[in-house]
Design a protein around this motif. Structure first.
Motif, PDB file in Angstrom:
ATOM      1  N   LEU A 175     -16.315  55.008 -29.690  1.00 31.91           N
ATOM      2  CA  LEU A 175     -15.861  53.763 -29.061  1.00 31.91           C
ATOM      3  C   LEU A 175     -14.902  53.009 -29.986  1.00 31.91           C
ATOM      4  O   LEU A 175     -13.873  52.491 -29.549  1.00 31.91           O
ATOM      5  N   PHE A 176     -15.227  52.995 -31.266  1.00 39.29           N
ATOM      6  CA  PHE A 176     -14.329  52.317 -32.210  1.00 39.29           C
ATOM      7  C   PHE A 176     -13.009  53.064 -32.325  1.00 39.29           C
ATOM      8  O   PHE A 176     -11.953  52.454 -32.449  1.00 39.29           O
ATOM      9  N   LEU A 177     -13.058  54.387 -32.266  1.00 39.44           N
ATOM     10  CA  LEU A 177     -11.823  55.164 -32.335  1.00 39.44           C
ATOM     11  C   LEU A 177     -10.942  54.866 -31.132  1.00 39.44           C
ATOM     12  O   LEU A 177      -9.758  54.594 -31.250  1.00 39.44           O
ATOM     13  N   GLU A 178     -11.553  54.901 -29.952  1.00 40.59           N
ATOM     14  CA  GLU A 178     -10.783  54.735 -28.726  1.00 40.59           C
ATOM     15  C   GLU A 178     -10.164  53.348 -28.605  1.00 40.59           C
ATOM     16  O   GLU A 178      -9.103  53.181 -28.023  1.00 40.59           O
ATOM     17  N   THR A 179     -10.880  52.363 -29.101  1.00 34.41           N
ATOM     18  CA  THR A 179     -10.383  50.996 -28.967  1.00 34.41           C
ATOM     19  C   THR A 179      -9.611  50.569 -30.205  1.00 34.41           C
ATOM     20  O   THR A 179      -9.115  49.448 -30.261  1.00 34.41           O
ATOM     21  N   GLY A 180      -9.529  51.431 -31.182  1.00 33.96           N
ATOM     22  CA  GLY A 180      -8.877  51.059 -32.426  1.00 33.96           C
ATOM     23  C   GLY A 180      -9.677  50.031 -33.199  1.00 33.96           C
ATOM     24  O   GLY A 180      -9.198  49.460 -34.177  1.00 33.96           O
ATOM     25  N   GLY A 181     -10.887  49.761 -32.736  1.00 34.34           N
ATOM     26  CA  GLY A 181     -11.745  48.805 -33.447  1.00 34.34           C
ATOM     27  C   GLY A 181     -11.217  47.379 -33.405  1.00 34.34           C
ATOM     28  O   GLY A 181     -11.644  46.535 -34.175  1.00 34.34           O
ATOM     29  N   ARG A 182     -10.272  47.140 -32.496  1.00 37.19           N
ATOM     30  CA  ARG A 182      -9.750  45.768 -32.395  1.00 37.19           C
ATOM     31  C   ARG A 182     -10.253  45.120 -31.113  1.00 37.19           C
ATOM     32  O   ARG A 182     -10.057  45.636 -30.019  1.00 37.19           O
ATOM     33  N   PHE A 183     -10.914  44.000 -31.275  1.00 38.99           N
ATOM     34  CA  PHE A 183     -11.491  43.307 -30.124  1.00 38.99           C
ATOM     35  C   PHE A 183     -11.023  41.862 -30.117  1.00 38.99           C
ATOM     36  O   PHE A 183     -10.850  41.262 -31.182  1.00 38.99           O
ATOM     37  N   SER A 184     -10.833  41.316 -28.928  1.00 34.08           N
ATOM     38  CA  SER A 184     -10.314  39.945 -28.861  1.00 34.08           C
ATOM     39  C   SER A 184     -11.299  38.974 -29.476  1.00 34.08           C
ATOM     40  O   SER A 184     -12.511  39.129 -29.340  1.00 34.08           O
ATOM     41  N   GLU A 185     -10.748  37.976 -30.102  1.00 33.76           N
ATOM     42  CA  GLU A 185     -11.565  36.917 -30.686  1.00 33.76           C
ATOM     43  C   GLU A 185     -12.209  36.126 -29.549  1.00 33.76           C
ATOM     44  O   GLU A 185     -11.616  35.961 -28.483  1.00 33.76           O
ATOM     45  N   THR A 186     -13.446  35.687 -29.752  1.00 33.26           N
ATOM     46  CA  THR A 186     -14.137  34.950 -28.692  1.00 33.26           C
ATOM     47  C   THR A 186     -14.588  33.561 -29.131  1.00 33.26           C
ATOM     48  O   THR A 186     -15.224  32.854 -28.381  1.00 33.26           O
ATOM     49  N   LEU A 187     -14.296  33.189 -30.366  1.00 36.17           N
ATOM     50  CA  LEU A 187     -14.600  31.818 -30.800  1.00 36.17           C
ATOM     51  C   LEU A 187     -13.298  31.174 -31.275  1.00 36.17           C
ATOM     52  O   LEU A 187     -12.400  31.861 -31.754  1.00 36.17           O
TER      53      LEU A 187
END
Ligand code: ADP
Ligand code: MG
Length: 700
Positions: A175-187
């Motif tokens: 999952l980290f590979l597929e998403t590049g480990g970048r997730f939108s900030e939520t705070l």
């Protein structure tokens, strides 16, 4: 980014339809997002390896490097077990499988170096490791991204079907590979910098693959804060929306009932806590919004007078009021207590319970509808359809935990508009829990007892000291005091419990013979009229001893009773013990609570008894209770969904919870529409959470 995270889990490499199905059914994982939010339960140091001759008889998880040299099948009572001989240069141990043997035989090779991981048992002169995690050594080294390896929640079915912790780690890596480990900030940035919270992507990476202890702690803190923040945010919004939408009757008039009572009939000076709470209630009642308030106050803290004075506010504005209690005895006591005040103030008041006669009922129904009757006190009978008010302005519910939410809302519908609602409870709910469960109610707390109360002396005594206890009872009775002796009554063991009660009653009758001593007995199998008769004898002082089951738990007020003896105290829960103890200590005399038990006690029982002896602070007791029983149990199944937290722990993380609530409130105060650019991220996250329903799971 968000849309990517909503991808069904089936599409992730290494997951296929079968595994996806299992993940959905067993762990509720439907999407990438859900998998990302599957947080480890704990972490294990996987840089440490043990030699077979170093193994100890402990239940720690260990890793051993070695080779399988043989397999054998062993017949046992049910089915067979597969046993592998596993060897390193220091010794031999066994690996054991009771299930999934075919897969093991097909996949594990002899004389190949593996790393095995699991708990070991000592059995007939050897260590064995049942259902170990097995990895090829080189694979193990490649996978070793961090010293602390996560252990994910699992179920028996998952491990039986080969979805081991190892596999979960792998798919999360994927999952980290597929998403590049970048997730939108939520705070928002201001929140993050104020609280020194690490970024979302960093936090998610380090919670799954911690680079260090320190980063793990930071990651957990950030994610716990976020989880609690959005729950509080949601609850506070719900409360605000409720206030804006549901109009209440504004009681803006301060009238003669209230002022007359306050100046001429109040039998004592109110405590500061009572005054403060009355102010809070008055502010609510005077506003345009419908009040929804929880009033917490320990036993004996004086909630009734607060309830009564709130009713006067309703009456002064031309409305009716009602007070609902969970038992007949308690309703009667409220009625008797308030009747005197009502008479002085010329207020019409009636009582309605299950045992009200039909003719009385009819009169009450008519007087309610015409508005002639101003105050109605009673039990669940108040909820019957036939009970219609002309204009109910305030509904008060005593001892909230016995009424369900559905019943509460039934009162709403007795009017064209909902009345103001005040819920009173004597079971203090730890603040942290109240914040989460009742975050959408306003809360008032009476945290002070009326002056001059002597603290109740509480002791724990074993059955073998019964004679001393009896002597003590005799002395107290000689001084003119009255005594409660309470027996547990639990549904599962009802027949036995009744026998205990009756045996106890007999032995007490022998030790305290008539006519010198008079004894009342009250239990659930008696007819209400008989119960009431016995109760009244005790209240009037005609009997000195009241032998009872927990029917007396709630509310009875006999100030002359100074000793509470609780039999088999180890079988009662903490809040029940605390409630029972609250029956004494209501008069001027020194009161006592004696907890009787047998000799064998579980650790939990010991903690409960020691807590009772140590403190009489209901909030402290509630905190211990919460720790012993866990939040779900404490609040009943009804609300346990509220506490279905993914990473935070309502008990351990109460400081974070407090901070989250504080910041959620502050944000909504400063930027109620979330229109400032820096708060857009909060708005978006909140919308996403509502859209994808995640957050709704927390709320009824
Ligand atoms: P609870 O909060 O358990 O319902 P009650 O309202 O029954 O407590 O009050 C317990 C007792 O304390 C009652 O006898 C009541 O009259 C008395 N009481 C309440 N408030 C005060 C006060 N401010 N000063 C003295 N006695 C009080
Ligand atoms: Mg009460």
């Amino acid at each position: 980014m968000t849309s990517k995270l909503q991808t069904p889990i089936d599409y992730l490499k290494g997951v296929g339809p079968n595994r996806a199905d299992l993940l959905r059914k067993e762990l509720g994982i439907h999407t990438y997002q859900d998998l990302l939010n599957l947080f480890p339960n704990r972490y294990i140091d996987r840089t440490r390896y043990y030699k077979i001759n170093q193994l100890q008889q402990s239940n720690a998880d260990v890793q051993v490097i070695g080779k399988i040299t043989a397999f054998k099948e062993v017949e046992q009572k049910r089915g067979k077990r597969l046993v592998a001989t596993f060897q390193d240069d220091t010794g031999v141990m066994e690996l054991v499988w009771f299930r999934g043997q075919k897969w093991i035989r097909d996949n594990l090779k002899l004389n190949t170096t593996y790393v095995v991981f699991g708990k070991t048992n000592w059995f007939s002169g050897k260590f064995n490791m049942p259902h170990p995690e097995v990895e090829l050594q080189e694979e193990h080294e490649n996978n070793l991204r961090s010293a602390m390896q996560p252990v994910y929640p699992s179920t028996e079915k998952l491990s039986n079907r080969g979805i081991t912790n190892r596999i979960i780690i792998k798919i999360i890596q994927e999952l980290f590979l597929e998403t590049g480990g970048r997730f939108s900030e939520t705070l928002s940035d201001p929140l993050r910098s104020e609280l020194k919270l690490i970024g979302k992507s960093d936090a998610l990476f380090n919670v799954h693959f911690p680079k260090s202890q320190e980063l793990l702690a930071k990651a957990q803190f950030r994610l716990k804060f976020e989880e609690l923040f959005y729950i509080q945010f949601q609850l506070i919004i719900k409360n605000l929306v409720h206030k804006a939408k549901i109009k209440g009757f504004p009681f803006d008039h301060v009238g003669s009932y209230f002022t007359n009572f306050f100046s001429n009939h109040l039998p004592f000076e109110l405590t500061n806590a009572q005054k403060r709470v009355l102010k809070e209630i008055r502010a609510d009642l005077g506003s345009n919004a419908q009040m929804n308030r929880l009033l917490q106050g320990d036993v004996g803290s004086g909630k009734t007078i607060v309830a009564f004075m709130s009713m006067l506010m309703a009456l002064d504005n031309g409305f009716q009021a009602c007070l609902m209690a969970p038992t007949e005895i308690l309703s009667v006591q409220h009625y008797n207590g308030l009747l005197e005040f009502c008479n002085k103030l010329n207020i019409s008041v009636q009582i309605l319970t299950g045992s009200s006669k039909t003719s009385e009922r009819k009169k009450i129904h008519a007087a309610l509808e015409s508005g002639e009757l101003q105050v109605l006190i009673g039990t669940h009978a108040l909820l019957e359809d036939k009970v219609k008010f002309k204009n109910l302005g305030l509904a008060i519910i005593d001892e909230q935990h016995r009424f369900g939410v559905a019943q509460r809302s039934k009162l709403w519908h007795k009017n064209t508009s909902p009345p103001h609602v005040l819920v009173m409870t004597a079971t203090p709910i730890p603040r942290t829990l109240a914040m989460s469960v009742y975050g959408d109610l306003d809360i008032s707390v009476i945290d002070e007892l009326p002056a001059g109360r002597k603290p109740i002396k509480t002791v724990h005594r074993y059955d073998k000291n019964r004679l001393n206890v009896f002597k003590f009872i005799r002395d107290e009775i000689t001084k003119g005091r009255q005594i409660y002796i309470v027996y547990p009554l639990i549904q599962e063991s009802e027949a036995l419990d009744y026998k205990d009660l009756m045996d106890g009653y007999e032995s007490i009758s022998r030790d305290f013979p008539m006519p010198k001593y008079q004894i009342s007995i009250v239990h659930g199998k008696m007819k209400p009229a008989d119960k009431d008769f016995e109760m009244q004898r005790f209240i009037k002082g005609e009997t000195q001893i009241m032998v009872a089951t927990t029917v007396i738990e709630v509310g009875v007020n006999v100030p002359n009773a100074s000793v509470m003896i609780i039999e088999s105290a180890e079988r009662f829960g903490l809040s029940q013990l605390h409630q029972l103890r609250g029956r004494v200590g209501r008069g001027a005399e020194q009161s006592y609570c004696i907890l009787m038990t047998g000799h064998k006690l579980s650790d939990d029982s010991k903690t409960r008894l020691a807590t009772m002896v140590r403190t009489s602070d209901g909030f402290e007791i509630a905190e211990v209770d919460l720790r012993l029983r866990g939040p779900g149990d404490l609040m009943g199944t009804q609300q346990s969904g509220v506490l279905n937290l993914k990473i935070a722990d309502i008990i351990k993380d109460k400081d974070i919870l407090q901070s989250a609530r504080f910041h959620a409130k502050k944000l909504l105060k400063e930027d109620s529409k979330l229109s400032k650019p820096e708060n857009k991220v909060v708005l978006d996250t909140y919308r996403d959470l509502s859209k994808y329903k995640n957050i709704w799971n927390y709320i009824s």
